[in-house]
Design an enzyme around this catalytic site. Structure first.
Site, short mmCIF file in Angstrom:
data_model
loop_
_atom_site.label_atom_id
_atom_site.label_comp_id
_atom_site.label_asym_id
_atom_site.label_seq_id
_atom_site.Cartn_x
_atom_site.Cartn_y
_atom_site.Cartn_z
N ASP A 180 1.12 8.75 -1.57
CA ASP A 180 0.63 8.29 -2.87
C ASP A 180 1.63 7.32 -3.52
OD1 ASP A 180 -1.43 8.77 -4.95
OD2 ASP A 180 0.23 9.54 -6.12
N GLU B 247 -0.33 4.23 0.44
CA GLU B 247 -1.10 3.62 -0.65
C GLU B 247 -0.16 2.65 -1.34
OE1 GLU B 247 -3.28 4.45 -4.88
OE2 GLU B 247 -1.40 5.39 -4.37
C1 NOJ Z 1 -3.01 7.27 -6.84
C2 NOJ Z 1 -4.14 8.22 -6.60
O1 NOJ Z 1 -5.06 7.64 -5.71
C3 NOJ Z 1 -4.75 8.52 -7.95
O2 NOJ Z 1 -5.94 9.26 -7.82
C4 NOJ Z 1 -3.75 9.25 -8.79
O3 NOJ Z 1 -4.25 9.43 -10.10
C5 NOJ Z 1 -2.43 8.46 -8.88
N1 NOJ Z 1 -2.00 7.93 -7.63
C6 NOJ Z 1 -1.33 9.33 -9.42
O4 NOJ Z 1 -0.95 10.27 -8.45
#
Ligand code: NOJ
Length: 554
Positions: free
Chosen positions: A201, A243
């Site tokens: 993440d 990500e």
């Molecule tokens: C990215 C995630 O995809 C999202 O859903 C989340 O709210 C944020 N990171 C914070 O962890």
């Protein structure tokens, strides 16, 4: 070095335990329920599941606010259930990737609780503090419009703490070696329990420098190598899927020049330009995005997706392009989110138009990389805009016409199942679609089967061919002495294109259609001419179906 490049040709399916299937009837999905659906996933043809966070959490950001990294949220089951699940998946040849959420914790995490209470605690330095409100506290919010600032005063600590996301998600101080050591421990723990890696993440924020004086964070890319090395030492074929919505100029920093950092990254550039192409029928910016993200180490791979559990972020498009996408797919304020994106699911964005859905999926399966599907998209599931923020596209899986779509036997699912209307479970569910040979579910199953037979997409190099029409994308892949070629017509009218395969004469005169029987024979001048119906697509094998006899070993 990685021992097995399985992810280069995987079919990844993303789901949340909470909304897949509820076996114990308490209204929240659980591992028991998910396990009962593994045969469905196996039948669909997926080879990897990306599980959204399922650890201990107050659940204020769908589990992306973790309060215990080493357990399963009791609402979903136990560690025992989790291991049963990874084992059952393995038996079916399905690998499990889990979210690694280590940019921040929940403010209820004992580390933060202790840090805020005791300035001399070792955990104080696990977070980012400031005596005064930093001057740029009102900048850099990830959720503008909902999130008011990136620094919040804590009455217990009597200091301000930094949070890139919501105020209940204090950022971890990732420059502190003790924090990095803990991150490694978390990874080590879960791979020991059978996962094949992590969807990491918010990577740019994890590796960015943080502090009250930091106005332009500097990425500490070395950290990525540390994480990867550790993973590879422990289990040689486990991976990290990052990500990281970053500019193409920094892609190689994330992959590492020697392929020594992230194994995979989501291709946000291609994603946003793909939606622009779908909205405008102009494929030129998409082709540019494909070319700008072309270079990656041989072991690196892109994750290709359409929609995910967040909003469709259009922040990398120009203002005019963004407005074009809004106009086409999310014209109302209620469709939009955080001043930059659309919170709808794919099917309602495309007006439920089967031709456009197939076009979009055909692209997801044939753009350079590994496809990542979102649960329910194989059915064309819709959204519930009465739910806040991104919850609208996180409703329970629609299994059947039974109460609550067969998601739960309980009376009250925690998130309501979409009911009534064209996307309600009464019409749209897996059981009905399974019976219908022409359903989107069965189409998806067939296309996945074919995608597995064209490894050229995952492994090969691509070339965008010149067509006579900007609304038609023509891509050719070459790998081990074989080539495949894909055409996609983004226009809502028929288009005839003329193109040359770009290969040597003896290879290019025949294009064998992999999905139907209208093959193409080159004209005398060596060019092919194909007429595509509105939103039409073609999957061709160049040459003939004896390709396996010609495939080389390297
Ligand atoms: C990215 C995630 O995809 C999202 O859903 C989340 O709210 C944020 N990171 C914070 O962890």
């Amino acid at each position: 070095m990685i021992k097995d490049l399985w992810y280069k040709n995987a079919i990844v399916y993303c789901l949340s335990v909470a909304t897949y299937m509820d076996a114990n009837g308490d209204g929240v999905g659980d591992f028991q329920g998910l396990m009962r659906r593994l045969d469905y996933l196996h039948g669909l043809g997926v080879t990897a599941i990306w599980l959204m966070p399922f650890q201990g959490s107050p659940g204020r950001d769908s589990g992306y606010d973790i309060s215990d990294y080493y357990c399963v949220n009791p609402a979903y089951g136990t560690l025992g259930d989790f291991v049963e699940f990874t084992h059952a998946a393995k038996q079916r040849g399905i690998r499990i990737l889990i979210d690694l959420v280590v940019n921040h914790t929940s403010d209820e995490h004992p580390w933060f609780q202790e840090a805020r209470r005791d300035p001399s605690s070792k955990y104080r330095d696990w977070y980012i503090w400031s005596d005064k409100k930093p001057p740029h506290a009102d900048e850099g919010m990830v959720f503008p419009g909902v999130q008011k600032s990136t620094w919040t005063h804590d009455r217990i600590a009597k200091q301000w703490y930094f949070h890139r996301f919501y105020d209940f998600q204090p950022d971890l101080n990732t420059s502190n070696p003790a924090v990095v050591a803990e991150i490694l421990k978390i990874m080590g723990f879960w791979i020991q329990l059978g996962v094949s890696g992590f969807r990491m993440d918010a990577v740019p924020f994890v590796i960015g420098t943080k502090g009250p004086d930091v106005t332009r964070p500097r990425e500490q890319y070395d950290m990525l190598r540390t994480l990867r090395e550790f993973l590879q030492w422990r289990v040689g074929d486990s991976i990290i899927l990052a990500e990281a919505n970053v500019l193409p100029s920094t892609d190689m920093q994330y992959f590492g020049d020697d392929g020594d950092r992230m194994h995979m990254m989501f291709n946000f550039q291609v994603n946003q330009n793909l939606f622009f192409a779908l909205a405008s029928s102009d494929t030129r910016p998409l082709i540019k995005a494909l070319q700008r993200t072309e270079s990656r180490p041989a072991s690196g791979q892109w994750g290709i997706f359409l929609r995910n559990h967040d909003e469709l972020d259009l922040g990398r498009l120009t203002e005019a392009q963004r407005q074009k996408v809004f106009e086409a797919f999310g014209p109302n304020k209620v469709d939009q989110l955080y001043d930059r994106g659309i919170r709808r699911r794919l099917a309602p964005m495309l007006g439920g138009d089967r031709r456009r859905l197939e076009l979009a999926y055909s692209l997801m399966f044939t753009l350079p990389g590994t496809p990542v599907l979102r649960y329910g998209d194989e059915l064309g599931m819709g959204d519930d805009l009465s739910l806040p923020e991104r919850t609208c596209c996180r409703t329970p899986m629609q299994w059947s016409t039974e109460p609550h779509g067969g998601f739960t036997k309980g009376n009250k699912p925690a998130v309501p199942v979409i009911s009534n209307g064209p996307y309600g479970f009464e019409h749209l569910n897996a059981a009905e679609q399974r019976r219908d040979p022409n359903s989107l579910l069965n189409w998806t199953e067939r296309i996945i089967r074919m995608r597995k037979e064209v490894p050229e997409v995952g492994w090969g190099d691509f070339e965008a061919l010149k067509t006579s029409d900007d609304a038609v994308l023509a891509l050719r892949y070459d790998w081990r002495n074989n080539s495949v070629l894909f055409l996609h017509n983004f226009a809502d009218e028929p288009r005839e294109v003329e193109f040359s395969t770009g290969l040597k004469k003896e290879h290019h005169d025949q294009l064998i259609n992999l999905l139907s029987s209208d093959h193409s024979e080159a004209a005398k001048n060596g060019k092919h001419s194909v007429c595509l119906e509105p939103y039409g697509y073609r999957w061709y094998r160049v040459g003939g179906l004896d390709y396996l006899l010609k495939r080389s070993e390297y």
